[in-house]
Design a protein around this motif. Structure first.
Motif, PDB file in Angstrom:
ATOM      1  N   GLN A   1       9.390 -31.030  38.704  1.00  0.00           N
ATOM      2  CA  GLN A   1       8.034 -30.471  38.872  1.00  0.00           C
ATOM      3  C   GLN A   1       7.505 -30.590  40.311  1.00  0.00           C
ATOM      4  O   GLN A   1       7.806 -31.552  40.759  1.00  0.00           O
ATOM      5  N   ALA A   2       6.679 -29.876  40.830  1.00  0.00           N
ATOM      6  CA  ALA A   2       6.160 -29.652  42.053  1.00  0.00           C
ATOM      7  C   ALA A   2       4.553 -29.809  42.353  1.00  0.00           C
ATOM      8  O   ALA A   2       4.051 -29.975  41.114  1.00  0.00           O
ATOM      9  N   THR A   3       4.317 -30.325  43.704  1.00  0.00           N
ATOM     10  CA  THR A   3       2.758 -30.569  43.776  1.00  0.00           C
ATOM     11  C   THR A   3       2.497 -29.662  45.267  1.00  0.00           C
ATOM     12  O   THR A   3       3.282 -29.835  45.938  1.00  0.00           O
ATOM     13  N   VAL A   4       1.374 -29.605  45.293  1.00  0.00           N
ATOM     14  CA  VAL A   4       0.786 -28.994  46.618  1.00  0.00           C
ATOM     15  C   VAL A   4      -0.150 -29.979  47.193  1.00  0.00           C
ATOM     16  O   VAL A   4      -0.437 -29.859  48.502  1.00  0.00           O
ATOM     17  N   ASP A   5      -0.626 -30.807  46.367  1.00  0.00           N
ATOM     18  CA  ASP A   5      -1.563 -31.747  46.707  1.00  0.00           C
ATOM     19  C   ASP A   5      -1.297 -33.289  46.694  1.00  0.00           C
ATOM     20  O   ASP A   5      -2.049 -33.979  47.055  1.00  0.00           O
ATOM     21  N   GLY A   6      -0.200 -33.528  46.225  1.00  0.00           N
ATOM     22  CA  GLY A   6       0.459 -34.927  45.917  1.00  0.00           C
ATOM     23  C   GLY A   6      -0.003 -35.445  44.695  1.00  0.00           C
ATOM     24  O   GLY A   6       0.199 -36.766  44.391  1.00  0.00           O
ATOM     25  N   LYS A   7      -1.061 -34.952  43.938  1.00  0.00           N
ATOM     26  CA  LYS A   7      -1.619 -35.548  42.964  1.00  0.00           C
ATOM     27  C   LYS A   7      -1.283 -34.725  41.635  1.00  0.00           C
ATOM     28  O   LYS A   7      -0.976 -35.381  40.588  1.00  0.00           O
ATOM     29  N   ASN A   8      -1.381 -33.480  41.603  1.00  0.00           N
ATOM     30  CA  ASN A   8      -1.153 -32.700  40.483  1.00  0.00           C
ATOM     31  C   ASN A   8       0.145 -32.126  40.417  1.00  0.00           C
ATOM     32  O   ASN A   8       0.449 -31.166  41.470  1.00  0.00           O
ATOM     33  N   TYR A   9       0.901 -32.275  39.413  1.00  0.00           N
ATOM     34  CA  TYR A   9       2.339 -31.763  39.307  1.00  0.00           C
ATOM     35  C   TYR A   9       2.346 -30.821  38.319  1.00  0.00           C
ATOM     36  O   TYR A   9       1.728 -30.928  37.128  1.00  0.00           O
ATOM     37  N   ALA A  10       3.303 -29.756  38.437  1.00  0.00           N
ATOM     38  CA  ALA A  10       3.281 -28.847  37.344  1.00  0.00           C
ATOM     39  C   ALA A  10       4.698 -28.390  37.493  1.00  0.00           C
ATOM     40  O   ALA A  10       5.539 -28.336  38.574  1.00  0.00           O
ATOM     41  N   ASP A  11       5.202 -27.369  36.295  1.00  0.00           N
ATOM     42  CA  ASP A  11       6.521 -26.846  36.254  1.00  0.00           C
ATOM     43  C   ASP A  11       6.702 -25.868  37.400  1.00  0.00           C
ATOM     44  O   ASP A  11       5.615 -25.379  37.707  1.00  0.00           O
ATOM     45  N   MET A  12       7.803 -25.661  37.781  1.00  0.00           N
ATOM     46  CA  MET A  12       7.895 -24.572  38.803  1.00  0.00           C
ATOM     47  C   MET A  12       8.322 -23.314  38.244  1.00  0.00           C
ATOM     48  O   MET A  12       8.981 -23.329  37.079  1.00  0.00           O
ATOM     49  N   PRO A  13       7.929 -22.105  38.922  1.00  0.00           N
ATOM     50  CA  PRO A  13       7.410 -21.945  40.182  1.00  0.00           C
ATOM     51  C   PRO A  13       5.760 -22.371  39.857  1.00  0.00           C
ATOM     52  O   PRO A  13       5.177 -22.079  38.690  1.00  0.00           O
ATOM     53  N   LEU A  14       5.097 -22.883  41.030  1.00  0.00           N
ATOM     54  CA  LEU A  14       3.770 -23.255  40.930  1.00  0.00           C
ATOM     55  C   LEU A  14       2.910 -21.819  41.062  1.00  0.00           C
ATOM     56  O   LEU A  14       3.378 -20.859  41.893  1.00  0.00           O
ATOM     57  N   MET A  15       1.940 -21.750  40.220  1.00  0.00           N
ATOM     58  CA  MET A  15       0.946 -20.649  40.147  1.00  0.00           C
ATOM     59  C   MET A  15      -0.424 -20.774  40.698  1.00  0.00           C
ATOM     60  O   MET A  15      -0.809 -21.950  40.267  1.00  0.00           O
ATOM     61  N   ARG A  16      -0.948 -19.736  41.167  1.00  0.00           N
ATOM     62  CA  ARG A  16      -2.388 -19.867  41.253  1.00  0.00           C
ATOM     63  C   ARG A  16      -3.149 -18.506  41.061  1.00  0.00           C
ATOM     64  O   ARG A  16      -2.371 -17.636  41.105  1.00  0.00           O
ATOM     65  N   ARG A  17      -4.465 -18.640  41.015  1.00  0.00           N
ATOM     66  CA  ARG A  17      -5.350 -17.382  40.678  1.00  0.00           C
ATOM     67  C   ARG A  17      -5.801 -16.940  42.042  1.00  0.00           C
ATOM     68  O   ARG A  17      -6.385 -17.802  42.655  1.00  0.00           O
ATOM     69  N   VAL A  18      -5.612 -15.665  42.498  1.00  0.00           N
ATOM     70  CA  VAL A  18      -6.005 -15.107  43.920  1.00  0.00           C
ATOM     71  C   VAL A  18      -6.628 -13.717  43.431  1.00  0.00           C
ATOM     72  O   VAL A  18      -5.869 -13.043  42.847  1.00  0.00           O
ATOM     73  N   ASN A  19      -7.843 -13.612  43.767  1.00  0.00           N
ATOM     74  CA  ASN A  19      -8.642 -12.207  43.303  1.00  0.00           C
ATOM     75  C   ASN A  19      -8.352 -11.948  42.054  1.00  0.00           C
ATOM     76  O   ASN A  19      -8.151 -10.666  41.703  1.00  0.00           O
ATOM     77  N   GLY A  20      -8.287 -12.776  40.798  1.00  0.00           N
ATOM     78  CA  GLY A  20      -8.199 -12.551  39.510  1.00  0.00           C
ATOM     79  C   GLY A  20      -6.774 -12.167  39.204  1.00  0.00           C
ATOM     80  O   GLY A  20      -6.428 -11.904  37.690  1.00  0.00           O
ATOM     81  N   LYS A  21      -5.849 -12.576  40.043  1.00  0.00           N
ATOM     82  CA  LYS A  21      -4.410 -12.251  39.685  1.00  0.00           C
ATOM     83  C   LYS A  21      -3.722 -13.593  39.672  1.00  0.00           C
ATOM     84  O   LYS A  21      -4.184 -14.461  40.743  1.00  0.00           O
ATOM     85  N   VAL A  22      -2.900 -13.804  38.828  1.00  0.00           N
ATOM     86  CA  VAL A  22      -1.964 -15.136  38.895  1.00  0.00           C
ATOM     87  C   VAL A  22      -0.842 -14.724  39.836  1.00  0.00           C
ATOM     88  O   VAL A  22      -0.093 -13.656  39.667  1.00  0.00           O
ATOM     89  N   VAL A  23      -0.696 -15.570  40.972  1.00  0.00           N
ATOM     90  CA  VAL A  23       0.285 -15.402  41.801  1.00  0.00           C
ATOM     91  C   VAL A  23       1.105 -16.735  41.979  1.00  0.00           C
ATOM     92  O   VAL A  23       0.650 -17.737  41.887  1.00  0.00           O
ATOM     93  N   LYS A  24       2.370 -16.527  42.454  1.00  0.00           N
ATOM     94  CA  LYS A  24       3.312 -17.592  42.769  1.00  0.00           C
ATOM     95  C   LYS A  24       2.880 -18.255  44.270  1.00  0.00           C
ATOM     96  O   LYS A  24       2.598 -17.486  45.028  1.00  0.00           O
ATOM     97  N   ILE A  25       2.852 -19.692  44.143  1.00  0.00           N
ATOM     98  CA  ILE A  25       2.338 -20.250  45.614  1.00  0.00           C
ATOM     99  C   ILE A  25       3.504 -20.401  46.286  1.00  0.00           C
ATOM    100  O   ILE A  25       4.748 -20.668  45.855  1.00  0.00           O
ATOM    101  N   PRO A  26       3.375 -20.081  47.579  1.00  0.00           N
ATOM    102  CA  PRO A  26       4.775 -19.879  48.545  1.00  0.00           C
ATOM    103  C   PRO A  26       5.218 -21.289  48.565  1.00  0.00           C
ATOM    104  O   PRO A  26       4.714 -22.527  48.622  1.00  0.00           O
ATOM    105  N   LEU A  27       6.778 -21.560  48.611  1.00  0.00           N
ATOM    106  CA  LEU A  27       7.384 -22.842  48.686  1.00  0.00           C
ATOM    107  C   LEU A  27       7.008 -23.658  49.896  1.00  0.00           C
ATOM    108  O   LEU A  27       7.015 -24.859  49.816  1.00  0.00           O
TER     109      LEU A  27
END
Length: 154
Positions: A100-126
């Motif tokens: 699992q990966a984290t971008v903040d050192g606290k919250n881990y999730a299965d890869m690829p990590l995703m986030r919502r940008v302008n209403g769309k779910v996109v992959k977080i850059p490695l």
């Protein structure tokens, strides 16, 4: 100009931690060995691993941590973490693939990590990944488990 990083700098930057998810266990139940190896492709397409005494920008370095249970009983539910050094970018290659990966050192999730940008779910850059975590469910006495991740020197 290409900058070289010494193995000592890379290992210090990639300090490793282990967290027990079950009841409190003695801090010395796991022995960890960290290896940093440059990866190069041979003529036949096979990868070769060379101990990284230094690494230049653009080179791929694999961090491999081997955890050995040094007590005489099995341990369970251990989370081991490999931070991604600030001067490195994770390539997306990790073993086992259950990392699992984290971008903040606290919250881990299965890869690829995703986030919502302008209403769309996109992959977080490695390049934004900060650490990987593996959950070791069961490690018998005197046995080892190893984890690894590939990074590129920035």
């Amino acid at each position: 100009m290409k900058t070289a990083y010494s193995l000592k700098q890379l290992i210090i930057a990639a300090s490793v931690s282990a967290t027990f998810l079950s009841s409190a266990l003695a801090a010395d139940t796991l022995k960890m060995e960290l290896q940093a190896n440059k990866i190069s492709k041979g003529i036949n397409g096979k990868s070769s691993y060379i101990a990284a005494s230094d690494a230049k920008i653009g080179e791929t370095v694999q961090y491999r941590a081997i955890y050995t249970n040094v007590i005489e009983q099995p341990i369970s539910n251990v989370a081991v973490i490999l931070p991604i050094p600030a001067n490195m970018t994770f390539t997306g290659e990790a073993k086992p693939i259950s990392a699992q990966a984290t971008v903040d050192g606290k919250n881990y999730a299965d890869m690829p990590l995703m986030r919502r940008v302008n209403g769309k779910v996109v992959k977080i850059p490695l390049s934004e990944y900060r650490a990987l975590r593996w959950n070791i469910k069961w490690l018998p006495a005197s046995k080892s488990a190893d984890v690894s991740m590939n990074t590129i020197v920035n």
